[in-house]
Scaffold this motif. Structure first.
Motif, short mmCIF file in Angstrom:
data_model
loop_
_atom_site.label_atom_id
_atom_site.label_comp_id
_atom_site.label_asym_id
_atom_site.label_seq_id
_atom_site.Cartn_x
_atom_site.Cartn_y
_atom_site.Cartn_z
N ASP A 8 0.76 -1.20 0.16
CA ASP A 8 -0.08 -0.01 0.12
C ASP A 8 0.80 1.39 0.06
N LEU A 9 2.22 1.16 0.12
CA LEU A 9 2.94 2.25 0.18
C LEU A 9 3.62 2.38 -1.07
N TRP A 10 3.67 1.35 -1.88
CA TRP A 10 4.55 1.54 -2.95
C TRP A 10 3.90 2.47 -4.03
N ALA A 11 4.90 3.45 -4.77
CA ALA A 11 4.53 4.23 -5.68
C ALA A 11 3.61 3.65 -6.91
N THR A 12 2.69 4.48 -7.49
CA THR A 12 1.80 4.01 -8.30
C THR A 12 2.46 3.78 -9.84
N ARG A 13 2.16 3.36 -10.72
CA ARG A 13 2.40 2.98 -12.15
C ARG A 13 2.66 4.38 -12.83
N GLY A 14 1.66 5.40 -12.46
CA GLY A 14 1.81 6.88 -13.05
C GLY A 14 2.92 7.51 -12.48
#
Length: 159
Positions: free
Chosen positions: A11-17
């Motif tokens: 849930d902390l990971w950066a988004t694909r964008g």
């Protein structure tokens, strides 16, 4: 005093964008650095009347420019992520590079991460499957959203 261990969760990971924007902006910054260095060499050669230097910079082959670009790209990623855990693009997208336990990656992890970026089309591997690219998997690092990470970890700023 409790000894609680922190773990980076998905849930902390950066988004694909954010990851895609990091890729585009970092390549743009490296291109700007390369053009700036070339222009500086040409101007310096003209100012000092060293026209051989100017002519050399203007007449480099495509292969020489490619190797120079590879060198600049390697130094850009290695130095910025080693010292700051971010690149210029990550600064603008408000993301940082961390290890599984939320600490700064050690220099050998950053070295592996940087070398892994030279796998062809590697910068697009985060678009398929989970949000981690090959350079994340090989170096066992994560790109996380900075503010959510700091909030969950209970830190005011990144270590």
């Amino acid at each position: 005093m409790k000894n609680t261990e922190f773990t980076v969760t998905d849930d902390l990971w950066a988004t694909r964008g954010q990851r895609f924007m990091n890729c585009i902006l970092d390549l743009l910054f490296v291109h700007i650095i390369m053009i700036s260095i070339g222009t500086t060499v040409i101007i310096f050669g003209d100012i000092t009347n060293n026209y051989e230097l100017s002519n050399w910079a203007e007449s480099t082959s495509a292969l020489e420019r490619f190797f120079f670009w590879i060198l600049i790209l390697f130094l850009y990623y290695f130095l910025t992520e080693s010292y700051f855990s971010i690149t210029f693009a990550k600064y603008f997208t408000k993301t940082i590079v961390v290890t599984k336990n939320g600490s700064r990656p050690k220099i050998h992890f950053v070295f592996i991460r940087t070398l892994s970026r030279f796998i062809p089309l590697e910068c697009l591997t985060f678009l398929w499957g989970d949000f981690r690219g090959l350079h994340d998997l090989f170096s066992d690092t994560y790109v996380v959203r900075k503010y959510e990470f700091n909030h969950k970890k209970g830190a005011i700023i990144f270590p």
